[in-house]
Structure formats: structure tokens, C-alpha cells
Design an enzyme around this catalytic site. Sequence first.
Site, short mmCIF file in Angstrom:
data_model
loop_
_atom_site.label_atom_id
_atom_site.label_comp_id
_atom_site.label_asym_id
_atom_site.label_seq_id
_atom_site.Cartn_x
_atom_site.Cartn_y
_atom_site.Cartn_z
CG MET A 97 -77.07 -70.86 68.00
SD MET A 97 -75.23 -71.85 69.19
CE MET A 97 -74.22 -71.44 68.04
CD GLU A 98 -72.63 -68.97 70.93
OE1 GLU A 98 -71.40 -69.43 71.19
OE2 GLU A 98 -73.33 -69.32 71.63
CG ASN A 99 -76.80 -69.25 65.05
OD1 ASN A 99 -75.89 -70.00 65.32
ND2 ASN A 99 -77.94 -68.63 65.81
CD GLU B 240 -76.06 -66.86 74.09
OE1 GLU B 240 -75.43 -66.62 73.34
OE2 GLU B 240 -76.33 -67.52 74.88
#
Length: 852
Positions: free
Chosen positions: A346-348, A381
Site C-alpha cells: 500500500m502506497e501511503n 509503490e
Amino acid sequence: MGARGGSGLYVGRGTAALLAALLLSLLVSLLVLAALYGRCRQPPPPARPAAALGPDPGVPGAPMGFSLRRLPPHLLPLHYELELWPLVRPGEEEPFGFSGQVNITVRCRQDTRTVVLHSVGLHSHRAAVRGPLPHAGAAVEVEGLRLEEEDELAVLELREPLVAGRRYVLQLFFHGRLREDRHGLFLIRYTDLGSSRMLVASQMEPAHARMVYPCFDEPEMKATFDIRIIHDPSYVALSNMPAIDVSEMKDENGSLWSVTTFNTSLKMSTYLTAFVVCDLAYVNRTERGNEIRIWARKEAVKNGYVDYALNITGPIFSFLEDLLNISYPLTKTDLIALPYFGEGAMENWGLLIFEEETLLYLPSDKVSDRKTAIALIVSHELAHQAGGKTFCTSSYLKEFAFSNANQDDLWTHVQLVVDAQDEVQLPASVKKIMDSWTCQSGFPVLTFNITTGTISQEKIHNKKRENSTDFYNNTWIVPISWMRNGSSQPLMWLDNSSKVFPEMQVSESEYDWILLNVNLSGYYRVKYDQLNLKRLVHLLENDPKAIPAVSRFQLLDDVFALRKSGYIEIEAALELTKYLAREDELFIWNVVLVNLVPDSMDGTLKNYEVYPLLKKYLLKRMLPIYRYYAGFIRKNVDALEDDYFAQVHLGNFFAKACWLGLQDCLDLSSELYTKWMDNPDYKIPFLIRRTVCCYGVAVGSDKELDFAWEMYKHNDSTKEDKDILLFAMSCAKESWLLHSDTQFSSRYIANILDYVLSKDIGHRIAWEFVTENWSFLSERYGNQPVMIYFCEMTSTNLMHLFIQLQVFYNNTLEEDERETATLLLESAKTENMERKEFLTRVADWLEKNTDD
């Protein structure tokens, strides 16, 4: 601004125009896969009046399982002050929860007495509204706070209206439970250095931020964030931005807690906010002022499993900055490997979260596709961090930084580049070209007649089952790269359903040939007429390298795909395989093997007369490339570490060689398996470990099978090791796996059935097991999945199984279930008849061509 520490990337107008034209082809290839279909030309759904939160038309394309309600447009969030307090301490027992407070500064865009924002699964026990700002002490009384769980909303009813144009602060206090389903704010239990441990992490995409704090949980409602996390002093807290302070506080019981405060974030969507509270270790490095930290279990960091990710992250960032001519705006980036995550990655922004297996690289994986997979995932990502999801213009990124854009905004900026030059001419506007791809589903197949130079297009579909007249009106504006007799030709455009290209008319010479879609630069299939196919077959047999490797792959991939869809006959596809003895690229071999000997037919092909013919035909052509790679396996397998295609495809190639009965492959498997038995610390090369273990057991005796069972029982066997060993034990000549008294964990039963069904003796074994254990299997998996297993058993040519299945259904199932089962069975019969006809035609062709 240019990239920090770099000179940036600058091109002239002519080059920019060429890049723009190439970009169109790239976007055609990529964006047709994106989830844009259905969004084109659709206005946003109407917002509901704040005072009337009734049924809403919903959001086209919204993810299922989430509220389809859109928030009213009356309030725009500007800034969040968020405090989270996960109530987790080492050694404490559950239940674990968290509490928090959020102050949201909003601008009122329309007078309203109702505040509506997202909240689900939270208990909001107090709310207040301060303002209008900047009046100190001013407030608007909250008459009531209610939670609408079904719509995932928190609604504040106010005594007085908020006034358009003024700013206010919404203050909410809340608490909730830490989840264990990897959504929102969740708890993970894991083992590190021999001890049981816990950590807290978050997953907000696509719409889970509302599970963690009340918020305006829609991507376009971007805001800045000040985040503070209260946590146990033995843990470290991470968020999107760098920590600027760590202090201490005592709770009402006098217990000590740490308070980590983070720098103010840049403007971002709620789904990108991220939090981790953990006892993990890290390694770090600074690249162009960006501190990069890779976090993982202490054991993994100690063993160097994170070093590869650290080595590639900085260079990838620098490459993206130089390519896009932008600067990465944050001063730190954390990549954290969670023992269990479930999302892959997940690319937070500033805090990227990964499943362990997508970030950690073990020395035992040295020659595997793991390094490639990690590089691809990390690159993907990081591309989100540097510039979004799309290649876009050396202006688009800058204009829409920290805001929202739609596809037309991108086309406008590409058009600006095209208009600023006169070297490249497009057949239509950028928008018209791209809308032809993103505003309709599917993609085209081009039919090419080299005698007339005519190319026509239609939407690719299954001609065997769908009416072709339903697809004649689908038209794309297609960029056609092409080659004639080995020389690249100028780009052409097909902008109608059919068009004549005089330049593509060929002479009568058999050496005059044309290849479309060179190097797979466009997203479409190509169907050649018989004359061009014949010339390409002749060319491949005499000089295969005259066609680029990617185009050789494309030729084979197209013909097999078009055969499945009913556009060409299998014989035409097989003609293109005659040259394969001279093919030295594994990725090209792979496309042949997955079509002629797919995994799904491993357990059935040997029951057909085609098998000995296929074996003779393929092994004769496989031997040269097999010997090349077998030499590496025996002498220096580490030399394949940087061979991408070996990492991805050698395992399947080796497996098919053994399945086809290549004696050296069987001997090599036995040799390596015996070496492992003699020294359990020996590591069979990862690329071929599954095949070696399978055939080591298959050609061995009880001793080899017993060894696999003992290794399976080892406590230090990883999940992947256990899966490989289960597969290996299913390769035994006897039906040991399903007929033994061994009690396997029920979670492995589905895998075991799959593995047994993939063997040529497996259908009868699986039949007996499933019928004897129907009650257990149907209770655990449901009747329909088990019925599908039955249908898979009928993929053999043992037609009497159909009769047995029908009798079993009639005696076992309820009436409504029998109807479903009968439909599945009829479908399996049809597929079986089609498969038999297909294999008969393959056998006929092989009989005529095996000794060529």
C-alpha cells in the site's frame, strides 16, 4: 524545480513531440486496462441536501461492500488535528481498543445546520463546533449527534447554521476496537527472535479511514494533517511525516505512555493517512535529502533480508525524479514489512506498507523470481509517491499537484505538447484517440490482408459463443507500428473500421513479409491472412532472429489466443512452432508450453493418444535450450541470478520437460533430491525446487516419500516449504496422500485435492476421497465448490465418470442443488467434447509433422 542533486531531464520540442506520440501508444496499452470504463462523460452523482439524508443515486464504479453515499458539498475540510491512542501494551491480554480526538478545520461553502462526515464502527461520545474563526471562544451549539451505521455516517445537528464563506473547527472524541481483519486500524500478532509480539498498523484504502477517525473520507477532499500518537514506551510510532517530538505522559492510573508528534503533512486524501505502532528494527540510507528506512522483524533485519529493498529504493526514487523532472516533497520515506498484511502493498505517502514476502529477500531466494517481484512492487509503490499512477507531462504534474484531475486533464496537457510542434501529426485530437480506448470496454483484433493492404478491426470476442454482429460497431483509433522484410516502417493509424494501406501491399516473393505491432507496442491482437502466415513460418524456420524476440512472442501469443476465440484453427498456430529447435528464449517457450501443455491438463493429457506425439515433437525441439540451462543447474546455478527470464520461466520449462518424460530431467531431479536427503541443510535451487521434489518422490521409492513427510513435519518448515512438500507427496505413484491415516490440517485439504487432480492417476483417487468425505467437505467449503471439483475430475476422457457423478448427485443432493449440479455437469461435458476434438486435431497434425 529540478530534482534535488540532479540536473533534471530536458528535451527539445521535436523530441518532446515524438515522446508524446510514443506516449499515446503507451497509454493506449496501459490505460485500457485501467478502471476508467464507465466514468467517461458521466457527471458526478448529485449531492444530497444536508437536511435530507435519504436515498442517494450512488457512485458509478464504487467498490462493492462500501457505502455508495456521497457527502453533501456544504463543507470542505482544510486541516485535521488527529490524536490516536492504541491501548496496547506488551504482554497484556485482549480486548484491545483505541481512543482518539480529531479537530477538523472546515470551510463552509453553503449555509447548513447539519454536519455530515464519515464514521463507521466508532463510538463518538462527544462533539463540538468552534467558530466561526478567527473569533476566540465562538462556538455553535450541537443539538444532537447520531451515527448512521448503514450509510457509514456521523451526523451533527446544529442549533444555528454554519455560514457560507466562514471557517469552523469540528471537534469529535471517539473510541473503537482494534480489528484483526487488516482493515482500518488493526492488530497483528507475530513471532520475532523466538518471542510472541504484537504491532498495530493501518490500511485505509479504499474507504477505511472512516473506521479509524471521523473524517471526510472521499479522495477529492484533500487536507493537511497534524498527527499525534500515544503509545507504549517500548514501541515506536510511525506515520506519513517525520516525527518532530517524543514526550511522556501519564494516564489517569499513573501509567507512563510515550507521545510521538509528527510534522504537518502536505495536502493529501484520507485514504493515504497511515499509522504503525511497533517493536520492529530498521536499516536506513539517505538519497538526495530523503531518509529511507526499511522496517521489518528484528530477526529479518539482522539476517540482511531488508538489504536488497534498501539498495534499490533510493535509485528508483532518483530515477523517477529525473524522469518526471519533479522533486519528491518529503524528507523521509518508511517502507515497512508486516508479518501479515493481506494487501500485497500500500502506497501511503511517506509510510509504505508491504506484506513481508513482497519486500524481504532471503539468501535462499538468490536464483528465483523473488528479486524481480520485489523490484516491480517497490517500483510500483514508489511511482505513486513520485508522481501518481500515470506517465505524464516533462506541466500536468505541477498543475494538479495536491489536487484532483480526470483523464481529460491529462489529454489536454499531452495535446499542448503535440500542438507545439509540426513533426508529428496525429489523425485526431489526443482526447478523441484516448476516448476510443478508455470509454469502451475490450480491445480490438486487427485482420490484415497483405495482398490488398487492407486492415479491418473488430472487438475481440469468442466467436464460438458470441454473435459477431454485436461487435461490428466497436472502433478504436489504433497506432500501428510495422516492419517489412526486417526494416522498421513509419507509424500508421487505423482510424476507421477498415482501411487500405497501399504501403502494405506485398509482392509475390515469398521473402516479402510484413509484421504488425512490432515489439508489442500496441494493445491489440493481429490476425494475418494465410499468405503472410506462411511467409512468417518460412522465415522463422530459416532465420528466426530476423524477427525481434518480443515480436516472436507476440506472434505465438496472438495465434494461440485467436485460436481459443475461434478466429483461426489450431493447425495454423502449430505451424508457427516448427522452428522452436532454434528458439533460445525461455519467455517464448513459455507461451508455447502454457498453451499446448497447460497445468490444468497435466493430469489428463497422458490419457489421450496425443501425449506420445506431443512428447516426441516437443522434446526434439526443447533439447537445445534444456541442455543449456541444465548445465547451469548442475555447475553454477548462481550465474542465473540476474537472468530475469530464467527466474520467471525456468521453473515451468523444467517441470514440462520432466512431465514429458525427458530422461535427463528425471535423472537430474533424482540426483538433486538425493543430495538433499544426504544433507538436509542443502538447498535445492529455488527455481526448480517444486519439480525436483515432485519427481524425486515420483521416480523414487518409499524412502523418498518418507523423507518428504519427515521434512514436512519439521517445525521450522515455512508455509512455502510445506506447500512444496505437499505437492511432492501428491506425485507418489501410490495414492498415499488421500488414502493415508495421516491427519492433515483441514486448511490444506483444498490444496491436496488440487495437487492430486493434477496427476494422471489422480482422478480416481480424488473421486473416492470426495465421495467418502462429502459431508465434511460440503460443510467446510459449501456444496458448489465441491461440485466444481467433481467437474474437474471429468476433464479426463474417462466418460463413465459422468454417469457415476449423475448417480451420486441424485442420491446425495437436494432438488435445487441437483439442478445446479446438472448444469455444471452439462457444461463439463461440453468442455470435454471440445477438448477431445481439439486434441484429436492436434494429434492428427503431429502425426504428419513429427518427423519433419
